[in-house]
Each structure stands twice: as C-alpha cells, then as structure tokens.
Design a protein around this motif. Structure first.
Motif, PDB file in Angstrom:
ATOM      1  N   THR A 340       0.834  -1.205   0.000  1.00  0.00           N
ATOM      2  CA  THR A 340       0.000   0.000   0.000  1.00  0.00           C
ATOM      3  C   THR A 340       0.872   1.260   0.000  1.00  0.00           C
ATOM      4  O   THR A 340       1.948   1.285   0.585  1.00  0.00           O
ATOM      5  CB  THR A 340      -0.989   0.002   1.197  1.00  0.00           C
ATOM      6  OG1 THR A 340      -1.720   1.226   1.199  1.00  0.00           O
ATOM      7  CG2 THR A 340      -0.276  -0.164   2.536  1.00  0.00           C
ATOM      8  N   GLY A 341       0.421   2.294  -0.690  1.00  0.00           N
ATOM      9  CA  GLY A 341       1.184   3.539  -0.762  1.00  0.00           C
ATOM     10  C   GLY A 341       0.606   4.450  -1.830  1.00  0.00           C
ATOM     11  O   GLY A 341      -0.393   4.115  -2.439  1.00  0.00           O
ATOM     12  N   PHE A 342       1.251   5.580  -2.047  1.00  0.00           N
ATOM     13  CA  PHE A 342       2.321   6.139  -1.247  1.00  0.00           C
ATOM     14  C   PHE A 342       1.738   7.021  -0.157  1.00  0.00           C
ATOM     15  O   PHE A 342       0.906   7.882  -0.457  1.00  0.00           O
ATOM     16  CB  PHE A 342       3.266   6.983  -2.129  1.00  0.00           C
ATOM     17  CG  PHE A 342       4.376   6.186  -2.757  1.00  0.00           C
ATOM     18  CD1 PHE A 342       5.619   6.125  -2.173  1.00  0.00           C
ATOM     19  CD2 PHE A 342       4.150   5.477  -3.918  1.00  0.00           C
ATOM     20  CE1 PHE A 342       6.651   5.391  -2.758  1.00  0.00           C
ATOM     21  CE2 PHE A 342       5.175   4.735  -4.508  1.00  0.00           C
ATOM     22  CZ  PHE A 342       6.428   4.682  -3.926  1.00  0.00           C
ATOM     23  N   PHE A 343       2.175   6.807   1.086  1.00  0.00           N
ATOM     24  CA  PHE A 343       1.769   7.671   2.190  1.00  0.00           C
ATOM     25  C   PHE A 343       2.733   8.854   2.255  1.00  0.00           C
ATOM     26  O   PHE A 343       3.950   8.662   2.324  1.00  0.00           O
ATOM     27  CB  PHE A 343       1.821   6.908   3.519  1.00  0.00           C
ATOM     28  CG  PHE A 343       0.665   5.963   3.706  1.00  0.00           C
ATOM     29  CD1 PHE A 343       0.659   4.723   3.079  1.00  0.00           C
ATOM     30  CD2 PHE A 343      -0.426   6.320   4.493  1.00  0.00           C
ATOM     31  CE1 PHE A 343      -0.409   3.851   3.237  1.00  0.00           C
ATOM     32  CE2 PHE A 343      -1.497   5.456   4.654  1.00  0.00           C
ATOM     33  CZ  PHE A 343      -1.491   4.223   4.026  1.00  0.00           C
ATOM     34  N   TRP A 344       2.162  10.070   2.210  1.00  0.00           N
ATOM     35  CA  TRP A 344       3.003  11.266   2.381  1.00  0.00           C
ATOM     36  C   TRP A 344       3.307  11.405   3.855  1.00  0.00           C
ATOM     37  O   TRP A 344       2.446  11.767   4.651  1.00  0.00           O
ATOM     38  CB  TRP A 344       2.274  12.497   1.868  1.00  0.00           C
ATOM     39  CG  TRP A 344       3.061  13.762   2.022  1.00  0.00           C
ATOM     40  CD1 TRP A 344       4.367  13.949   1.701  1.00  0.00           C
ATOM     41  CD2 TRP A 344       2.591  15.013   2.528  1.00  0.00           C
ATOM     42  NE1 TRP A 344       4.737  15.241   1.972  1.00  0.00           N
ATOM     43  CE2 TRP A 344       3.675  15.916   2.479  1.00  0.00           C
ATOM     44  CE3 TRP A 344       1.363  15.464   3.006  1.00  0.00           C
ATOM     45  CZ2 TRP A 344       3.560  17.237   2.893  1.00  0.00           C
ATOM     46  CZ3 TRP A 344       1.240  16.786   3.417  1.00  0.00           C
ATOM     47  CH2 TRP A 344       2.336  17.661   3.360  1.00  0.00           C
ATOM     48  N   ASP A 345       4.517  11.103   4.238  1.00  0.00           N
ATOM     49  CA  ASP A 345       4.893  11.118   5.646  1.00  0.00           C
ATOM     50  C   ASP A 345       6.398  11.384   5.769  1.00  0.00           C
ATOM     51  O   ASP A 345       7.194  10.478   6.030  1.00  0.00           O
ATOM     52  CB  ASP A 345       4.503   9.782   6.300  1.00  0.00           C
ATOM     53  CG  ASP A 345       4.564   9.868   7.816  1.00  0.00           C
ATOM     54  OD1 ASP A 345       5.324  10.711   8.326  1.00  0.00           O
ATOM     55  OD2 ASP A 345       3.851   9.098   8.479  1.00  0.00           O
ATOM     56  N   PRO A 346       6.795  12.644   5.565  1.00  0.00           N
ATOM     57  CA  PRO A 346       8.226  12.971   5.579  1.00  0.00           C
ATOM     58  C   PRO A 346       8.900  12.635   6.905  1.00  0.00           C
ATOM     59  O   PRO A 346      10.084  12.288   6.928  1.00  0.00           O
ATOM     60  CB  PRO A 346       8.270  14.475   5.325  1.00  0.00           C
ATOM     61  CG  PRO A 346       6.895  14.919   5.028  1.00  0.00           C
ATOM     62  CD  PRO A 346       5.938  13.793   5.269  1.00  0.00           C
ATOM     63  N   LEU A 416       6.272   4.830   1.799  1.00  0.00           N
ATOM     64  CA  LEU A 416       6.180   6.175   2.366  1.00  0.00           C
ATOM     65  C   LEU A 416       7.040   7.110   1.526  1.00  0.00           C
ATOM     66  O   LEU A 416       8.095   6.689   1.020  1.00  0.00           O
ATOM     67  CB  LEU A 416       6.730   6.175   3.798  1.00  0.00           C
ATOM     68  CG  LEU A 416       6.213   5.083   4.738  1.00  0.00           C
ATOM     69  CD1 LEU A 416       7.175   4.884   5.906  1.00  0.00           C
ATOM     70  CD2 LEU A 416       4.831   5.456   5.248  1.00  0.00           C
ATOM     71  N   ASN A 417       6.616   8.359   1.387  1.00  0.00           N
ATOM     72  CA  ASN A 417       7.476   9.289   0.645  1.00  0.00           C
ATOM     73  C   ASN A 417       7.414  10.692   1.224  1.00  0.00           C
ATOM     74  O   ASN A 417       6.542  10.998   2.043  1.00  0.00           O
ATOM     75  CB  ASN A 417       7.139   9.288  -0.855  1.00  0.00           C
ATOM     76  CG  ASN A 417       5.830   9.983  -1.145  1.00  0.00           C
ATOM     77  OD1 ASN A 417       4.882   9.830  -0.409  1.00  0.00           O
ATOM     78  ND2 ASN A 417       5.789  10.753  -2.224  1.00  0.00           N
ATOM     79  N   ALA A 418       8.364  11.529   0.769  1.00  0.00           N
ATOM     80  CA  ALA A 418       8.544  12.844   1.386  1.00  0.00           C
ATOM     81  C   ALA A 418       7.886  13.973   0.606  1.00  0.00           C
ATOM     82  O   ALA A 418       7.669  15.044   1.157  1.00  0.00           O
ATOM     83  CB  ALA A 418      10.036  13.139   1.556  1.00  0.00           C
ATOM     84  N   LEU A 419       7.590  13.785  -0.683  1.00  0.00           N
ATOM     85  CA  LEU A 419       6.931  14.828  -1.476  1.00  0.00           C
ATOM     86  C   LEU A 419       5.542  14.329  -1.859  1.00  0.00           C
ATOM     87  O   LEU A 419       5.406  13.326  -2.564  1.00  0.00           O
ATOM     88  CB  LEU A 419       7.740  15.156  -2.738  1.00  0.00           C
ATOM     89  CG  LEU A 419       9.095  15.821  -2.519  1.00  0.00           C
ATOM     90  CD1 LEU A 419       9.776  16.075  -3.863  1.00  0.00           C
ATOM     91  CD2 LEU A 419       8.939  17.142  -1.767  1.00  0.00           C
ATOM     92  N   ARG A 420       4.523  15.040  -1.418  1.00  0.00           N
ATOM     93  CA  ARG A 420       3.154  14.564  -1.615  1.00  0.00           C
ATOM     94  C   ARG A 420       2.808  14.465  -3.104  1.00  0.00           C
ATOM     95  O   ARG A 420       2.889  15.439  -3.838  1.00  0.00           O
ATOM     96  CB  ARG A 420       2.194  15.549  -0.924  1.00  0.00           C
ATOM     97  CG  ARG A 420       0.760  15.100  -0.803  1.00  0.00           C
ATOM     98  CD  ARG A 420      -0.034  16.129  -0.006  1.00  0.00           C
ATOM     99  NE  ARG A 420       0.100  17.444  -0.593  1.00  0.00           N
ATOM    100  CZ  ARG A 420      -0.675  17.920  -1.570  1.00  0.00           C
ATOM    101  NH1 ARG A 420      -1.684  17.199  -2.013  1.00  0.00           N
ATOM    102  NH2 ARG A 420      -0.481  19.109  -2.071  1.00  0.00           N
TER     103      ARG A 420
END
Ligand SMILES: [Zn+2]
Length: 497
Positions: A340-346, A416-420
């Motif tokens: 599951t993804g991508f969750f924006w969660d820097p 998870l990723n850092a840029l929404r």
C-alpha cells in the motif's frame, strides 16, 4: 535546365509560451505557497529545455514545432504545484506579474500558447486562468491566444472571451497531454495563416461526476468526439469534466466546441454532445467498494493481483495522501500479501533513513494533516528499502516522490514518501524494490491516473471510497457558491429553464 519554383516564403511567427497549473481543492487544509511550486515545477524562461516535468510537455511540443519551422519562441514561467488548497494571494500575484513582465519585454507577439490546468484558485481569485488570459488579451488585442487545459477544469466566460482557442485533454487518465498540445499548435498556426477562423461554444452541463475514459460508455463518447473533429466545419471537441471539489461559481462540467467561422455549428454540436453526456449519467456513474468490502477483497483468495484505488485520498485531487482509514482496517483484519502507498509522511521517511535498511522499530504512520487523514497508525516495522530522490512516471514525464521508504508490518508492506503526490505508476514501488506481481492486493492512493500503468499488470481493478478530502459522493457535496443547480445534488438541474 529550368530551375524549380522557389518555395513559398513562410514568415517567421513570434510565439509567447507559458505553463501554470495546480488543481485547487477548496476543502483541502493544505496551503499552496511558493514551496509547493518550487518543489514540483517552477522554472522561468527555459523549462522546455531543462525540465523533464510532465506539465512542461506542451512547452516542449510547441518549442520543437516552432524551431523546426524557423519561428521565434519566447518562453515565460512554467509552474506546477501538487493539488492542495488555494494558492496564496501573494504567490499568485507574483506569478501573474512575472508572466506579464515577460510579455511586456517580448514586445509584439503573434501567437500566445498557454498550458494551464484550469482549476487554479487563489485566495482572492476564483478563476486564475481567466484572469491570466484576460490580462494577456488586454495587452495583446490582436494576438492569437490558445489555451490547453486539464479536463478537470472550471470554464469561465472570461476565459472563453479572452481566448481564441481552448482545448482540454480528452483522456482520463491523462495520456494525451502532448497530443492535445499538438492540436493546439495546428489550430493556432492555421488561424495565424488565415486558413481557419475559430469560433467557440461552451455549454454548461450542470453536472458533477467523475468520468473514466477507458471504460464504456465514456470510451465511445470520447471516440465520437474525436471522430467529429474535421467533419462539417468542426475543428475541435472538448469535454471539460470539471473539478467538483471546488466551491467556485464555475464548478461543473462543460462541453466546448470550436467550429470554423460558424458559431451556429459550434453551438449545435456542443449541445448535441452535452445531451449525450446527460443521457448517459446513470450508466457512467462509479461503482465504489466500501471500506469493509475493500478489506474483504484484500482477504479473498482470488488468484492474481487486485489493485484497489483509495480514491478519496488522491493527492492529485488535493488531498493529504496520508489517510489511514484503509491501513487501520487492513492491520485490524490481519491482511497479508498487501502493498500500500504512497503515504506522504516525511517524518516517517526521515526516521527510516536514520535507522537504515534492515532495522526494526516502532513507527507512527500517516494521519497527520487533519480530520480527513484519520488517526495515525502505530506499527512495529522493518525497513525493507530506501530510495533517495525517487521518481514516478506520469505520462511522458516524471513526477518527484522525494526520499522514499518501504517498510513491512506483518504481511503489509507500506510505501512512504517525502513529497506529496499520487501513486501514478508501478515504477514508484519498483524504485523501492517492490514488484506488484509479488502481492495479492495493492492499494494505491490515486483515483484514476494509476490505471495507465497498473492496468497492464493487474488482474482486476477496484475503486474504494474509504474517506478523505476527495470523496466522490456528489449527492452530499456542499457547493453554496456554484450559483445554479447541479446534478446529482438535484435530480433535474435544468428544471424551470
Ligand atoms: Zn486532471
């Protein structure tokens, strides 16, 4: 021996090009300031030569065609921000001023080509595209102004009055961004050469809906629009689906038809297509799984890969991309073989980078931006993979994911990723070593664009309504500023008209 006749002399055309876009969800709690543009796309004067961003695609198309023909190109701003809440007033004012300053510096121009999204709202401007086109028209009354728009746009009378040519994408997923730029090029150049005289009609469909163009009967309708072009004086047919999550006066779908010199033809053909869309309204309605049905689908022993779209938390519609409603339910149900993804969660990404691949640790995932995000989910995870400055394919270009991490919590793998941004393509997961063929179900935070890349490798696709800032329940959406009745908020929006 006689000399061949000289080639007709084509006078060079002076073109001014620019691209400004975002899709404003007026319900989104996320502000859109300068950093939202700078971290996505903000380049002045040479984006067509320096940026691989998909939103600069039309600029590349126009520059290439212009230079091949020996024309002069003056390029201004190219800007795109990931959809979110309204653009800050000062940002919009500065960006508009930059384009107009570049135009003033350019002097007289023959043709202005603009790639705009069409649903950009600033704090004190509901209709940024109309304002931009009108300001350019005021400065260059004789220029040909042609505008390309995302089909998720608001069409204002001000925009239609200022522009000579308006063309929207036909496809959702938007696989035809560059193809429509080529249409714009042909129409604008033929107008400049005096070969055609475009006149436009725009008909208000008074509808709020999501139309997925690969599926029937929408597919047939789009094919009929394309087939109508070039017939009986019709130059272009666009169905602007509209962007429903915006409480602005021009919200809602519209048909736009451009005819050659005959306003009656444009009007008749636009009304004909508007009627077809209206008549198909129940057939084109979405079938969405509930949260419980989606979890059941993830637990079912069906063979092959099921891709489930978390449509309510689609960053492409301005949401946070950190909603945990589905993740929480999947964890509670003990689901396995799930990606599951991508969750924006820097913050979580930062912690994963600090811990390193192979580390196990407690991690609090998602649920951070606001009530539409749900609750944060606390999990014991193992860091499976890390990728710096990852990218994901979108159309003919790339979209930045930023730093990204893949973690495992039991049988659930979470990206998870850092840029929404939304989950456009499986290559975003592949950047973290995850092959979607290895999972039984894959949950993507996207409403439709994912399907271009995922459909070829998915055994089945399901759409899920599980909560978020882009809920497609249009019978309940609150749009007090729409200023006229809209279906399905009312059964017959044309009653009494
Ligand atoms: Zn769109």
């Amino acid at each position: 021996m006689a000399h061949p006749p000289p080639a007709p002399r084509i006078l060079p055309v002076k073109l001014f090009i620019a691209a400004i876009g975002t899709e404003t969800n007026t319900f989104s709690p996320i502000p859109t300031g300068w950093s939202a543009y700078r971290e996505d796309l903000f380049v002045r004067r040479d984006a067509s030569q320096s940026s691989p961003h998909w939103f600069a695609g039309p600029l590349r198309v126009w520059r290439k065609a212009a230079e091949a023909a020996g024309h002069e190109v003056i390029e201004s701003v190219a800007a795109f921000a990931q959809p979110a809440g309204p653009t800050r007033r000062t940002v919009w004012a500065e960006m508009l001023a930059m384009v107009l300053a570049d135009l003033d510096a350019a002097g007289p121009v023959d043709v202005v080509l603009l790639n705009l999204h069409g649903a950009m709202v600033a704090e004190d401007e509901d209709d940024c595209e109309g304002a931009l086109a009108a300001a350019i028209r005021a400065r260059r009354p004789a220029a040909i102004i042609a505008v390309e728009l995302d089909l998720h746009c608001h069409i204002s009378d001000r925009l239609m009055a200022a522009a000579d040519i308006v063309v929207t994408y036909k496809e959702y997923p938007h696989t035809d961004v560059d193809a429509r730029a080529e249409d714009i090029w042909r129409l604008a150049m033929a107008t400049h050469a005096g070969e055609i005289r475009p006149v436009m009609a725009s008909i208000d469909c008074r509808m709020l809906a999501v139309w997925r163009t690969p599926r029937q009967p929408v597919r047939g309708l789009v094919d009929a629009m394309s087939a109508r072009e070039g017939q009986g004086g019709v130059l272009s047919v666009s169905f602007a689906h509209g962007f429903p999550w915006a409480d602005v006066p021009d919200v809602g779908a519209r048909m736009i038809v451009i005819a050659d010199g005959d306003a009656a033809v444009a009007d008749r053909v636009a009304r004909d297509f508007q009627r077809q869309i209206w008549d198909l309204r129940y057939q084109t309605r979405d079938t969405l799984l509930t949260l419980d049905e989606a979890v059941a689908a993830a637990l079912s022993p069906e063979l092959g890969v099921t891709v489930l779209a978390d449509v309510c938390d689609n960053a492409g519609a301005g949401t946070s991309s950190d909603a945990t409603f589905l993740l929480e339910a999947l964890v509670a149900a003990g689901a396995r073989d799930v990606l599951t993804g991508f969750f924006w969660d820097p913050v979580s990404v930062k912690l994963c980078f600090e811990a390193g691949i192979g580390s196990s640790m407690p991690l609090r995932i998602g649920g951070k931006v606001g009530p539409f995000s749900g609750r944060p989910v606390d999990l014991d995870v193992t860091v499976l993979a890390l990728a710096e400055n990852a990218q994901i394919t979108y159309g003919n270009g790339k979209q930045a994911l930023g730093d990204a991490a893949l973690v495992a919590a039991g049988g659930i793998h979470i990206a998870l990723n850092a840029l929404r941004t939304q989950t456009f393509h499986p290559d975003g997961f592949a950047a973290l070593g995850a092959d979607i063929g290895d999972y039984r179900s894959v949950f993507v935070k996207s409403a439709q664009h994912f399907s271009a890349g995922f459909a070829p490798v998915a055994n089945r696709i399901r759409y899920v309504s599980a909560g978020g800032a882009a809920d497609p329940d249009f019978e309940k959406i609150r749009l007090p500023r729409a200023g006229r009745p809209l279906w399905p908020l009312v059964e017959d929006p044309f009653a009494g008209n």
